[in-house]
Design an enzyme around this catalytic site. Sequence first.
Site, mmCIF file in Angstrom:
data_model
loop_
_atom_site.group_PDB
_atom_site.id
_atom_site.type_symbol
_atom_site.label_atom_id
_atom_site.label_comp_id
_atom_site.label_asym_id
_atom_site.label_seq_id
_atom_site.Cartn_x
_atom_site.Cartn_y
_atom_site.Cartn_z
ATOM 1 N N SER A 136 -9.661 -1.577 7.002
ATOM 2 C CA SER A 136 -9.337 -1.373 6.389
ATOM 3 C C SER A 136 -8.188 -2.921 5.599
ATOM 4 O O SER A 136 -7.730 -2.152 3.145
ATOM 5 C CB SER A 136 -8.366 0.138 5.536
ATOM 6 O OG SER A 136 -8.904 1.377 5.644
ATOM 7 N N LYS B 57 0.790 -1.408 -0.513
ATOM 8 C CA LYS B 57 0.126 -0.066 -0.017
ATOM 9 C C LYS B 57 0.545 1.158 -0.118
ATOM 10 O O LYS B 57 1.947 1.506 0.205
ATOM 11 C CB LYS B 57 -1.094 -0.102 1.470
ATOM 12 C CG LYS B 57 -2.319 1.391 1.382
ATOM 13 C CD LYS B 57 -2.629 0.845 2.844
ATOM 14 C CE LYS B 57 -3.797 1.624 2.713
ATOM 15 N NZ LYS B 57 -4.358 1.381 4.372
ATOM 16 N N SER C 235 -9.811 0.646 2.745
ATOM 17 C CA SER C 235 -8.713 1.797 1.981
ATOM 18 C C SER C 235 -7.053 1.042 1.563
ATOM 19 O O SER C 235 -7.044 1.467 -0.026
ATOM 20 C CB SER C 235 -8.302 2.964 2.713
ATOM 21 O OG SER C 235 -7.056 2.285 4.094
#
Lengths: 474, 66
Positions: free
Chosen positions: A178, A79, A154
């Site tokens: 997330s 990420k 996310s």
Amino acid sequence: MSLLQKPVEELAPLIKTKQVSPLELVRECLDRIKKTEPLVNAYISVLDESALTAARQAEQEILQGRYRGLLHGIPYSAKDLYFTKGIRTTAGSAILAEHIPTQNAAAIDRLAVAGAILVGKNNLHEFAYGTTNENDHYGPCRNPWDLNRVTGGSSGGSAASVAAGSSTFSIGTDTGGSIRIPASFCGVVGLKPTYGRVSKRGVIPLSWSMDHAGPLTKTVWDAAAALTTLAGYDPGDPGSADVPGEDYTTGLNEAALDVKGLVVGICPQYYNGLLQPTVAQAFAKVLDWFEAGGAVIRELKHPTRDAFSVGSIITMSEAYTYHEKHLEQCGEKYGPSIRYRLEKGQYLPASAYIKALRLRQQDRQIWAEIYRGIDVFLSPTVIMPAFPIGEQTVQFGPDAVDPRTNPVLMYLTSLGDFNGLPVISLPCGFTDDGLPIGFQIQGKPFAEAQVLQTAYAYEQAHLAIRERKCGLWK
Amino acid sequence: MEVKTLHCMTSELNGRSVNPALESYLPRYAVEVAGLLAAARAVAEKFPPELAPASAFVLKPEPPTK
């Protein structure tokens, strides 16, 4: 069959025995990224050159008999919230579009020592503050199972890249769900370890007392392998727990398949009347399977369900504090929905924040009591499957709500961040339209081994779910 | 909660400027923040009085139950 359809569990022995070259694998992964990215948009940065250099080095080491372990030569993605030395780390924002860290995050360093090869930085919801991964600056991440739908967020790019085969595994973060929400929407495994189990040094914070770092993988075994590398005390992270990790793959064996006598807690008061029917049906089948295997299902009442709303006070307060300077100096660079959520944090008085911290402490004591009577706790991961990108409202019980401003998607996941307990999300079925559905297994503090073993037992009995591939493989 | 209260908090308590974007958020914040604070107050009433604030925490492994 492409090598990229194989999990780490199958790739690692092939690399170790020199049947597969890391260079071959990384080249295939980079080709896959080129093929799928125009459709999925799971990456913000792709690291062709450094990945190939690392792959050549891994190949040389293995040929010379210096095999480092399960992740040696395995391509992975991170990420774009994890610091990468010399490589831009944007947090999915315009504000940090040119931000180039001088150090790696601890997790990136650990994976490098293990010989894993970073192929790219994944798309995410801006500053990890959202659950749809509709990124205003880098474009929405598209769900590999239906490109018109959201990935969840996310860590949406992380989940999408694993599902699309453009990475073998990924690392994400989880503050309200997330890791697990996109894992559920994209049909992969997402593990949020116990708070403090995995170092967050060098991870751009959203809410430092609620943030967790962890892997997203194709299988439960792969999650165990990744956690084995990632877990461990780090004095450089004030939230890091001085609790030794272990090799989490060793417990994933024949003995782990037996769930007889396992005491499984559930709490229908959380979700009765809220689940979309396909999710309710899939989760009912999960419980049926555990019961048929001899597990004891125990229904609980959890008196601090208010944690759902009060916990957001902690996140809002901490997120605002981190972003205050940028909000004042260049607020217009934030995406509108992020800016709206961040600014709200300035109106919460210290007393509210402290009350929320106290509730969290109380909630942990309550969970400690609950775990005296159960081994694991199960729930659906999200109350619905993935919805179309740009959908204005989704149904949340009797209400139609905007999933960008309403915490509907993290309704069942935020508890795990509030109490800090380890939770894994894994696929448990599909809708009639072929969209993945996930459920989650929570355990006691630092009981990742048991969480993984329970997930492994379910997964091994449902291999058809695991083996189903998204349409991008056709 | 009144919008002007939030306006004053931004400029006087937080030392921030109230730009047009923030100004446009205030009516919604006035409703949402009041609701959140009321929820926190209601929950806080259930706290045991001896429960100390915990600003930082490290979870410890629990001994096995069986």
